[in-house]
Design an enzyme around this catalytic site. Structure first.
Site, PDB file in Angstrom:
ATOM      1  N   CYS A  27       0.811  -1.213   0.000  1.00 32.91           N
ATOM      2  CA  CYS A  27       0.000   0.000   0.000  1.00 32.91           C
ATOM      3  C   CYS A  27       0.851   1.272   0.000  1.00 32.91           C
ATOM      4  CB  CYS A  27      -0.870  -0.031   1.251  1.00 32.91           C
ATOM      5  SG  CYS A  27      -1.860   1.414   1.446  1.00 32.91           S
TER       6      CYS A  27
ATOM      7  N   ARG B  15     -12.797   0.134  -5.468  1.00 29.80           N
ATOM      8  CA  ARG B  15     -12.561   0.214  -4.018  1.00 29.80           C
ATOM      9  C   ARG B  15     -12.124   1.621  -3.603  1.00 29.80           C
ATOM     10  NH1 ARG B  15      -7.594  -0.860  -1.605  1.00 29.80           N
ATOM     11  NH2 ARG B  15      -8.481  -2.227  -0.044  1.00 29.80           N
TER      12      ARG B  15
HETATM   13  P1  IMP Z   1      -0.951  -6.986   3.852  1.00 26.31           P
HETATM   14  O1  IMP Z   1      -1.484  -8.164   4.613  1.00 26.31           O
HETATM   15  O2  IMP Z   1      -0.053  -6.125   4.692  1.00 26.31           O
HETATM   16  O3  IMP Z   1      -0.323  -7.372   2.557  1.00 26.31           O
HETATM   17  O4  IMP Z   1      -2.207  -6.054   3.532  1.00 26.31           O
HETATM   18  C1  IMP Z   1      -3.336  -6.508   2.829  1.00 26.31           C
HETATM   19  C2  IMP Z   1      -4.380  -5.397   2.826  1.00 26.31           C
HETATM   20  O5  IMP Z   1      -3.914  -4.241   2.123  1.00 26.31           O
HETATM   21  C3  IMP Z   1      -5.669  -5.757   2.125  1.00 26.31           C
HETATM   22  O6  IMP Z   1      -6.527  -6.545   2.885  1.00 26.31           O
HETATM   23  C4  IMP Z   1      -6.258  -4.382   1.820  1.00 26.31           C
HETATM   24  O7  IMP Z   1      -6.958  -3.836   2.905  1.00 26.31           O
HETATM   25  C5  IMP Z   1      -5.029  -3.539   1.584  1.00 26.31           C
HETATM   26  N1  IMP Z   1      -4.765  -3.320   0.153  1.00 26.31           N
HETATM   27  C6  IMP Z   1      -4.883  -4.182  -0.880  1.00 26.31           C
HETATM   28  N2  IMP Z   1      -4.482  -3.630  -2.039  1.00 26.31           N
HETATM   29  C7  IMP Z   1      -4.108  -2.383  -1.738  1.00 26.31           C
HETATM   30  C8  IMP Z   1      -3.582  -1.306  -2.531  1.00 26.31           C
HETATM   31  O8  IMP Z   1      -3.346  -1.404  -3.731  1.00 26.31           O
HETATM   32  N3  IMP Z   1      -3.341  -0.139  -1.845  1.00 26.31           N
HETATM   33  C9  IMP Z   1      -3.585  -0.004  -0.524  1.00 26.31           C
HETATM   34  N4  IMP Z   1      -4.022  -1.002   0.259  1.00 26.31           N
HETATM   35  C10 IMP Z   1      -4.289  -2.172  -0.356  1.00 26.31           C
END
Ligand code: IMP
Length: 504
Positions: free
Chosen positions: A319, A418
């Protein structure tokens, strides 16, 4: 004047758990990790309870049918990504719901016109000694018979002998109807001394085979998450734009819960989506909403009818929302605030609305911290993207196995729905990146190893359930220098390739 939140925004890595007293009963085997997925009234049970407090992120690189099945087998749940047509998403839901534990869809199917030589070649490739014969050779074609190694003598029979001449025809094969459950199938196998049992639909088409060796799936997956009809539980992502067309298809396909997938949930768009679902389905359709990062956002979504509320803006590994827009909040601070609001809401209304901590989990201990801070369950993207079962291919980068992992807000996923701000067109900037994550093998091994760490830490805190953990956990902020103290330091590591960043 603008509002200033008191103090600073903290992240998981800035906290540690201080152990509490553990009795001799506090052993990992006694720890229960059940967690409510959806809201419930005081004294009642939630309609869905997770056996493992993990759900997979609503992302193309994470939640496809294969991962959904593997995660449900470990007691968690996937939310199939919504950045695809509603029909394709519904098809994925159907694939999970129609998956029969223990029923193997054969990848070595024969046609009656194949020769013994071809059978031998296929056997060499697949190492399967039992091969179904179907009308067109398709895995779900009309079953005509079966060939096992008892049906031919490779060195004596002519190589051009046709399958139809030596197969055991379907009339002589014991088969079971598609309505059979695994335990009944196993009884048939044992009573008839079979090695495999074909399962067929009413019209004679093949569903798959149950093998003697797969005898008790529930014994190997004691934690699996099943619905009332013994099918795997699975969820689906929706957006605040096409819900009137998408939701009916997902509900019809059998989705157990929905979740609005949005980068920012404190909005009229979410309230409208929730209202539409309540108007059309009452409480029978379960739907989570989010993401929010403070008490105000939580209360808004709880009042609007959300079944659970997701917390987290800007903390996901892929993100770049905080860099692009300067919005968000440290995940730990956001979570602590929202969980307090949930408890207050419960006290006032008697309704418990579970909180999901979404994104930013790097180490396994972050999971325990999030649960200790009050999260009912966790949503993980990066973590699940690394496993065999995630939808992306495994690739080799600089000599190491990697899996691809990309954000829903990246140019690759193009999930502009989204980021709904009411406009018709996509936003002109991205909020996510396209990346690699180190490959981590089968989901089952990874999840079981993480859960063992969570259970062990819970024991150190004297907690045998997640409610007890919330109550008993003692947390402390750590200084920057104690972060250094917490890792291996002042030693020379023997193996230079020891994983430090991605140790889970
Ligand atoms: P991770 O577990 O730290 O990889 O975070 C996953 C979460 O990041 C997802 O469940 C979403 O809420 C968020 N997310 C997914 N795609 C994006 C993006 O492109 N930008 C910002 N947040 C994202």
């Amino acid at each position: 004047m603008a509002t200033f939140f008191p103090g600073v925004s903290h992240t998981f890595s800035e906290y540690l758990l201080v152990p509490g007293y553990s009795s001799s009963e506090c052993i990992p085997a006694n720890v229960d990790l059940k967690a409510p997925l959806v809201k419930f009234r005081r004294g009642e049970e939630p309609a869905i309870t997770l056996n493992t407090p993990m759900v997979s992120a609503i992302m193309q690189a994470v939640s496809g049918p294969r991962l959904a099945i593997a995660l449900a087998q470990e007691g968690g749940m996937s939310f199939i990504y919504g950045s695809q047509t509603a029909e394709d998403e519904a098809r994925m839901i159907r694939e999970v719901k129609s998956y029969k534990a223990g029923v193997v869809v054969s990848d070595s199917n024969l046609t009656p016109d194949m020769t013994l030589a071809e059978v031998m070649r296929l056997k060499e490739q697949t190492h399967h000694s039992a091969m179904p014969v179907t009308e067109n050779g398709a895995p779900h074609g009309k079953l005509l018979g079966i060939v096992t190694s008892r049906d031919y003598r490779p060195s004596r029979d002519p190589q051009d002998k046709l399958v139809r001449e030596f197969m055991t025809p379907v009339e002589k094969v014991i088969v079971a109807p598609a309505t059979v459950n695994l335990s009944e199938a196993n009884d048939i196998i044992w009573e008839n001394k079979l090695n495999q049992l074909p399962i067929v639909e009413e019209d004679g088409s093949l569903v798959g085979l149950v093998f003697r060796k797969d005898y008790d799936s529930h014994k190997s997956n004691p934690n699996e998450l099943l619905d009332a009809s013994k099918r795997y539980v699975v969820g689906a992502g929706i957006n605040t734009r096409d819900y009137a067309e998408r939701v009916p298809l997902l509900v019809e396909a059998g989705a157990d819960a929905l979740c609005i997938d949005s980068s920012e949930g404190y909005s009229e768009w979410q309230a409208r989506t929730l209202a539409w679902i309540r108007e059309n389905y009452g409480d029978s359709v379960k739907v989570g909403a989010g993401n929010v990062v403070d008490a105000e956002g939580f209360r808004f979504l709880a009042d609007a009818g959300a079944d659970f509320v997701k917390v987290g803006i800007g903390g996901g590994s892929i993100c770049i929302t905080r860099e692009q827009k300067g919005i968000g909040r440290g995940q730990a601070s956001a979570l602590i605030d929202v969980c307090e609001a949930r408890d207050q809401y419960f006290e006032e209304t008697g309704v418990y609305v579970p909180v999901c901590s979404d994104g930013g989990i790097v180490y396994d201990y972050h999971m325990t911290l999030a649960l200790a801070m009050g999260a009912d369950f966790l949503m993980l993207g990066r973590y699940f993207a690394r496993f065999d079962e995630s939808p992306s291919e495994r690739v080799t980068v600089n000599g190491s196995y990697m899996k691809e992992y990309w954000g829903e807000g990246s140019a690759r996923a193009r999930n502009w729905a989204r980021y709904d701000l009411g406009g018709d067109k996509k936003l002109s900037f991205v909020e996510g990146v396209d990346s690699y994550v180190p490959y981590a093998g089968p989901l089952r091994d990874g999840v079981q190893s993480s859960l063992l760490k969570i259970r062990s830490t819970m024991c150190n805190c004297g907690a045998l359930t997640l409610d007890e953990l919330k109550e008993k956990a003692r947390l402390t902020l750590v200084s920057a220098t104690s972060l250094v103290e917490g890792g291996a330091h002042d030693v020379v590591l023997k193996e230079t390739n020891q994983q430090v960043l991605f140790n889970n």
